[in-house]
Design a protein around this motif. Structure first.
Motif, PDB file in Angstrom:
ATOM      1  N   LEU A 287      38.411  51.698  67.301  1.00 25.84           N
ATOM      2  CA  LEU A 287      37.624  52.332  68.353  1.00 25.84           C
ATOM      3  C   LEU A 287      36.135  52.115  68.105  1.00 25.84           C
ATOM      4  O   LEU A 287      35.693  52.073  66.946  1.00 25.84           O
ATOM      5  CB  LEU A 287      37.921  53.829  68.399  1.00 25.84           C
ATOM      6  N   PRO A 288      35.344  52.010  69.167  1.00 30.25           N
ATOM      7  CA  PRO A 288      33.899  51.803  69.005  1.00 30.25           C
ATOM      8  C   PRO A 288      33.141  53.102  68.725  1.00 30.25           C
ATOM      9  O   PRO A 288      31.923  53.152  68.861  1.00 30.25           O
ATOM     10  CB  PRO A 288      33.494  51.206  70.358  1.00 30.25           C
ATOM     11  N   PHE A 289      33.855  54.149  68.376  1.00 26.60           N
ATOM     12  CA  PHE A 289      33.227  55.426  68.079  1.00 26.60           C
ATOM     13  C   PHE A 289      34.068  56.174  67.054  1.00 26.60           C
ATOM     14  O   PHE A 289      35.236  55.827  66.811  1.00 26.60           O
ATOM     15  CB  PHE A 289      33.062  56.274  69.348  1.00 26.60           C
ATOM     16  N   THR A 290      33.497  57.197  66.454  1.00 24.33           N
ATOM     17  CA  THR A 290      34.181  58.017  65.452  1.00 24.33           C
ATOM     18  C   THR A 290      34.775  59.252  66.113  1.00 24.33           C
ATOM     19  O   THR A 290      34.152  59.858  66.982  1.00 24.33           O
ATOM     20  CB  THR A 290      33.193  58.450  64.352  1.00 24.33           C
ATOM     21  N   VAL A 291      35.991  59.581  65.707  1.00 24.15           N
ATOM     22  CA  VAL A 291      36.658  60.781  66.227  1.00 24.15           C
ATOM     23  C   VAL A 291      36.657  61.859  65.149  1.00 24.15           C
ATOM     24  O   VAL A 291      36.993  61.595  63.988  1.00 24.15           O
ATOM     25  CB  VAL A 291      38.104  60.479  66.658  1.00 24.15           C
ATOM     26  N   GLY A 292      36.262  63.060  65.528  1.00 23.67           N
ATOM     27  CA  GLY A 292      36.303  64.191  64.616  1.00 23.67           C
ATOM     28  C   GLY A 292      37.258  65.249  65.129  1.00 23.67           C
ATOM     29  O   GLY A 292      37.690  65.217  66.286  1.00 23.67           O
ATOM     30  N   ALA A 293      37.614  66.210  64.272  1.00 20.43           N
ATOM     31  CA  ALA A 293      38.486  67.321  64.663  1.00 20.43           C
ATOM     32  C   ALA A 293      37.815  68.627  64.247  1.00 20.43           C
ATOM     33  O   ALA A 293      37.292  68.736  63.132  1.00 20.43           O
ATOM     34  CB  ALA A 293      39.850  67.197  64.003  1.00 20.43           C
ATOM     35  N   ALA A 294      37.808  69.597  65.150  1.00 19.34           N
ATOM     36  CA  ALA A 294      37.127  70.862  64.875  1.00 19.34           C
ATOM     37  C   ALA A 294      37.946  72.042  65.391  1.00 19.34           C
ATOM     38  O   ALA A 294      38.748  71.909  66.320  1.00 19.34           O
ATOM     39  CB  ALA A 294      35.749  70.867  65.536  1.00 19.34           C
ATOM     40  N   LYS A 295      37.708  73.183  64.781  1.00 19.88           N
ATOM     41  CA  LYS A 295      38.337  74.424  65.233  1.00 19.88           C
ATOM     42  C   LYS A 295      37.732  74.840  66.570  1.00 19.88           C
ATOM     43  O   LYS A 295      36.538  74.628  66.813  1.00 19.88           O
ATOM     44  CB  LYS A 295      38.109  75.517  64.186  1.00 19.88           C
ATOM     45  N   PHE A 296      38.560  75.403  67.440  1.00 20.30           N
ATOM     46  CA  PHE A 296      38.065  75.900  68.716  1.00 20.30           C
ATOM     47  C   PHE A 296      37.011  76.974  68.449  1.00 20.30           C
ATOM     48  O   PHE A 296      37.195  77.837  67.586  1.00 20.30           O
ATOM     49  CB  PHE A 296      39.219  76.478  69.528  1.00 20.30           C
ATOM     50  N   PRO A 297      35.884  76.946  69.153  1.00 21.99           N
ATOM     51  CA  PRO A 297      34.807  77.921  68.905  1.00 21.99           C
ATOM     52  C   PRO A 297      35.259  79.365  69.134  1.00 21.99           C
ATOM     53  O   PRO A 297      36.230  79.614  69.851  1.00 21.99           O
ATOM     54  CB  PRO A 297      33.735  77.509  69.928  1.00 21.99           C
ATOM     55  N   TYR A 298      34.528  80.284  68.536  1.00 16.23           N
ATOM     56  CA  TYR A 298      34.875  81.695  68.672  1.00 16.23           C
ATOM     57  C   TYR A 298      33.791  82.439  69.455  1.00 16.23           C
ATOM     58  O   TYR A 298      32.651  81.981  69.583  1.00 16.23           O
ATOM     59  CB  TYR A 298      35.085  82.348  67.304  1.00 16.23           C
ATOM     60  N   PHE A 299      34.185  83.575  70.018  1.00 18.27           N
ATOM     61  CA  PHE A 299      33.257  84.423  70.757  1.00 18.27           C
ATOM     62  C   PHE A 299      32.529  85.334  69.763  1.00 18.27           C
ATOM     63  O   PHE A 299      33.174  86.016  68.958  1.00 18.27           O
ATOM     64  CB  PHE A 299      34.006  85.278  71.775  1.00 18.27           C
ATOM     65  N   THR A 300      31.206  85.357  69.845  1.00 20.52           N
ATOM     66  CA  THR A 300      30.448  86.219  68.927  1.00 20.52           C
ATOM     67  C   THR A 300      30.780  87.690  69.160  1.00 20.52           C
ATOM     68  O   THR A 300      30.630  88.519  68.262  1.00 20.52           O
ATOM     69  CB  THR A 300      28.934  85.995  69.104  1.00 20.52           C
ATOM     70  N   GLU A 301      31.246  88.020  70.375  1.00 23.19           N
ATOM     71  CA  GLU A 301      31.653  89.396  70.656  1.00 23.19           C
ATOM     72  C   GLU A 301      32.985  89.737  69.993  1.00 23.19           C
ATOM     73  O   GLU A 301      33.347  90.909  69.878  1.00 23.19           O
ATOM     74  CB  GLU A 301      31.812  89.625  72.164  1.00 23.19           C
ATOM     75  N   LYS A 302      33.731  88.705  69.556  1.00 19.62           N
ATOM     76  CA  LYS A 302      35.065  88.909  68.999  1.00 19.62           C
ATOM     77  C   LYS A 302      35.198  88.196  67.645  1.00 19.62           C
ATOM     78  O   LYS A 302      36.087  87.364  67.450  1.00 19.62           O
ATOM     79  CB  LYS A 302      36.127  88.371  69.957  1.00 19.62           C
ATOM     80  N   PRO A 303      34.355  88.527  66.687  1.00 15.14           N
ATOM     81  CA  PRO A 303      34.394  87.825  65.391  1.00 15.14           C
ATOM     82  C   PRO A 303      35.707  88.028  64.645  1.00 15.14           C
ATOM     83  O   PRO A 303      36.081  87.217  63.794  1.00 15.14           O
ATOM     84  CB  PRO A 303      33.213  88.426  64.623  1.00 15.14           C
ATOM     85  N   GLU A 304      36.411  89.101  64.969  1.00 13.92           N
ATOM     86  CA  GLU A 304      37.674  89.381  64.280  1.00 13.92           C
ATOM     87  C   GLU A 304      38.743  88.344  64.594  1.00 13.92           C
ATOM     88  O   GLU A 304      39.734  88.230  63.873  1.00 13.92           O
ATOM     89  CB  GLU A 304      38.184  90.787  64.646  1.00 13.92           C
ATOM     90  N   PHE A 305      38.543  87.565  65.665  1.00  9.57           N
ATOM     91  CA  PHE A 305      39.526  86.553  66.048  1.00  9.57           C
ATOM     92  C   PHE A 305      39.057  85.130  65.745  1.00  9.57           C
ATOM     93  O   PHE A 305      39.672  84.160  66.204  1.00  9.57           O
ATOM     94  CB  PHE A 305      39.855  86.671  67.545  1.00  9.57           C
ATOM     95  N   LYS A 306      37.999  85.019  64.991  1.00  4.13           N
ATOM     96  CA  LYS A 306      37.430  83.705  64.679  1.00  4.13           C
ATOM     97  C   LYS A 306      38.457  82.764  64.064  1.00  4.13           C
ATOM     98  O   LYS A 306      38.504  81.570  64.390  1.00  4.13           O
ATOM     99  CB  LYS A 306      36.248  83.875  63.719  1.00  4.13           C
ATOM    100  N   ASP A 307      39.271  83.283  63.171  1.00  2.00           N
ATOM    101  CA  ASP A 307      40.224  82.444  62.442  1.00  2.00           C
ATOM    102  C   ASP A 307      41.652  82.617  62.925  1.00  2.00           C
ATOM    103  O   ASP A 307      42.604  82.390  62.188  1.00  2.00           O
ATOM    104  CB  ASP A 307      40.124  82.736  60.935  1.00  2.00           C
ATOM    105  N   HIS A 308      41.815  83.010  64.175  1.00  2.00           N
ATOM    106  CA  HIS A 308      43.131  83.013  64.806  1.00  2.00           C
ATOM    107  C   HIS A 308      43.330  81.634  65.425  1.00  2.00           C
ATOM    108  O   HIS A 308      42.549  81.214  66.288  1.00  2.00           O
ATOM    109  CB  HIS A 308      43.222  84.097  65.888  1.00  2.00           C
ATOM    110  N   ILE A 309      44.332  80.926  64.970  1.00  2.00           N
ATOM    111  CA  ILE A 309      44.525  79.556  65.446  1.00  2.00           C
ATOM    112  C   ILE A 309      45.904  79.383  66.072  1.00  2.00           C
ATOM    113  O   ILE A 309      46.787  80.229  65.921  1.00  2.00           O
ATOM    114  CB  ILE A 309      44.341  78.524  64.310  1.00  2.00           C
ATOM    115  N   ILE A 310      46.042  78.279  66.770  1.00  2.00           N
ATOM    116  CA  ILE A 310      47.334  77.912  67.350  1.00  2.00           C
ATOM    117  C   ILE A 310      47.968  76.855  66.457  1.00  2.00           C
ATOM    118  O   ILE A 310      47.317  75.881  66.064  1.00  2.00           O
ATOM    119  CB  ILE A 310      47.153  77.338  68.758  1.00  2.00           C
ATOM    120  N   SER A 311      49.218  77.058  66.126  1.00  2.00           N
ATOM    121  CA  SER A 311      49.986  76.028  65.419  1.00  2.00           C
ATOM    122  C   SER A 311      51.390  76.061  65.996  1.00  2.00           C
ATOM    123  O   SER A 311      52.148  76.990  65.735  1.00  2.00           O
ATOM    124  CB  SER A 311      50.017  76.271  63.910  1.00  2.00           C
ATOM    125  N   TYR A 312      51.703  75.071  66.807  1.00  2.00           N
ATOM    126  CA  TYR A 312      52.982  75.070  67.514  1.00  2.00           C
ATOM    127  C   TYR A 312      54.135  74.810  66.564  1.00  2.00           C
ATOM    128  O   TYR A 312      54.059  73.907  65.731  1.00  2.00           O
ATOM    129  CB  TYR A 312      52.961  74.023  68.626  1.00  2.00           C
TER     130      TYR A 312
END
Length: 428
Positions: A287-312
């Protein structure tokens, strides 16, 4: 050299698995997965089946896999209705599996746990979610085969072009970045919404980051309603993505394959997808570009859910009520596929995130995407699957996803929530 060595080891393992098991004539078993067509795992599965058959000449494996989700589900429902359940198949949704377990249609795999060499290699807790005792059914009813977190894959170069050297962590920064992409004429996302799971997965992200994983469980247990204010807001965030131009125009007409092509041709900057997308990236060539992977951003109003992730939950389910020959052939296949040797091989060749802890990484050069996804998995404080997975109604998959697509066509979040809740209310 690594691939040749892995193939030799796998063939040896499969051959040993087949010794002493030959019976006069062949026993036919069927395997039904989502790996077919252009899926990068399709060729791998076909090759594995050929090698397994060569090492186990008494077994014939019929691969009846279907890639497209709706077609897969329809075919599977037809097979169940005709009593022709595949020997090995993929079925998401804990609630659906519980029903099959109650009716004896699927096998309690805990009887295989006497093979300590095989079972002890899985990561801790790998089988926990398939232990249905909390649902009143004794036993374990699926075998996991991969860790599949949902992350954002992004074009590093395009994000740098709008001033972002690193991926934004908060939702406010995420929106600001997408505004800059839109101003530059670049679609942040091009979800293939013609296949409704693509926007359904976006809602999963917003549900877990705004409401938390336990809320999805409460929805399934009927302790909460889809019309609850916080759930409606999670739906509203998906509509907002479309209304603000963060989804490519007319994305409801795009397929998943089109979505991938738009990303690889740099017409869209990001893809919200499971870690299986690593295989697509690796298979796309230089590919002519680099691909990265990142965690979905979190809401600053809801910091308690920052590290809640989806894993199917990626799992194999085995048919119940098999005769001894059929069961023996099926168990040999599933043990070979989920063995240390094959998990090592598929990690090396396809970059999938393994479910086993005994992988031999010697000589394996895992990609940066692999490491980034594993870091996200390791950071998780809570993990959830599809929002409908916790509900006993099999119709919830279609109802929730169709309602979400309906918002892209003009319906309000309140209408979407009411439509979903009405399905629940109508079915008790």
């Amino acid at each position: 050299m690594l691939r040749r060595t892995a193939c030799f080891l796998l063939a040896a393992i499969l051959m040993l698995a087949g010794l002493g098991a030959f019976a006069e004539g062949q026993t036919t078993i069927t395997v039904m997965t989502r790996w077919s067509g252009s899926d990068p795992m399709a060729e791998y599965l076909d090759n594995f089946i050929k090698e397994f058959e060569a090492a186990n000449p008494d077994v014939k494996v019929e691969n009846i896999s279907v890639n497209e989700e709706a077609s897969y589900n329809n075919k599977f429902k037809t097979l169940v209705a005709t009593g022709d359940i595949p020997n090995i198949f993929y079925l998401p949704g804990i609630a659906s599996l519980v029903k099959y377990a109650e009716n004896g249609l699927i096998m309690d795999v805990s009887e295989l746990f006497s093979d300590k060499e095989w079972v002890d290699g899985f990561v801790e807790g790998a089988f926990d979610m398939f232990n249905f005792e909390p649902y009143g059914v004794k036993g374990v009813y699926a075998i996991p085969f991969a860790v599949t977190p949902e992350v954002i894959f992004y074009n590093v170069d395009l994000l740098k072009s709008v001033g972002y050297e690193t991926f934004p962590e908060t939702m406010d920064d995420f929106y600001a970045m997408m505004d800059k992409l839109v101003e530059k004429g670049i679609a942040p996302f091009a979800p293939g919404a013609k296949e409704t799971w693509r926007t359904g997965h976006f809602h999963n992200q917003f549900l877990y980051h705004w409401c938390g994983v336990p809320k999805a469980m409460d929805l399934g247990a009927r302790k909460a309603k889809w019309t609850d204010e916080d759930v409606v807001q999670s739906l509203a965030y998906v509509k907002e993505m479309n209304d603000r131009g963060y989804f490519m125009e007319n994305c409801v007409g795009l397929t998943y394959d089109m979505e991938k092509q738009l990303f690889f041709s740099q017409q869209s900057a990001m893809v919200n997808n499971g870690s299986w997308f690593i295989g697509d990236v690796l298979g796309a060539g230089d590919l002519p570009f680099t691909v990265g992977a990142a965690k979905f951003p979190y809401f600053t109003e809801k910091p308690e859910f920052k590290d809640h992730i989806i894993s199917y939950p990626q799992n194999y389910v085995l048919k119940g009520g098999m005769d001894e020959k059929e069961k023996d052939a099926t168990v040999r296949f599933i043990k070979a596929y989920t063995s240390k040797e094959n998990q090592t091989r598929v990690t090396a060749e396809k970059g999938t995130l393994p479910i086993r802890k005994d992988i031999d990484y010697t000589g394996i050069e895992v990609s940066d995407l692999f490491r980034q996804c594993m870091d996200i998995v390791n950071s998780a404080k809570a993990t959830g699957g599809d929002s409908f997975d916790y509900d006993q109604l099999s119709s919830m998959q279609d109802v929730t996803r169709n309602a979400i697509v309906g918002m892209l066509l003009g319906n309000s979040p309140e209408q979407a929530a009411a439509e979903i809740q009405a399905e629940i209310d109508a079915n008790g």
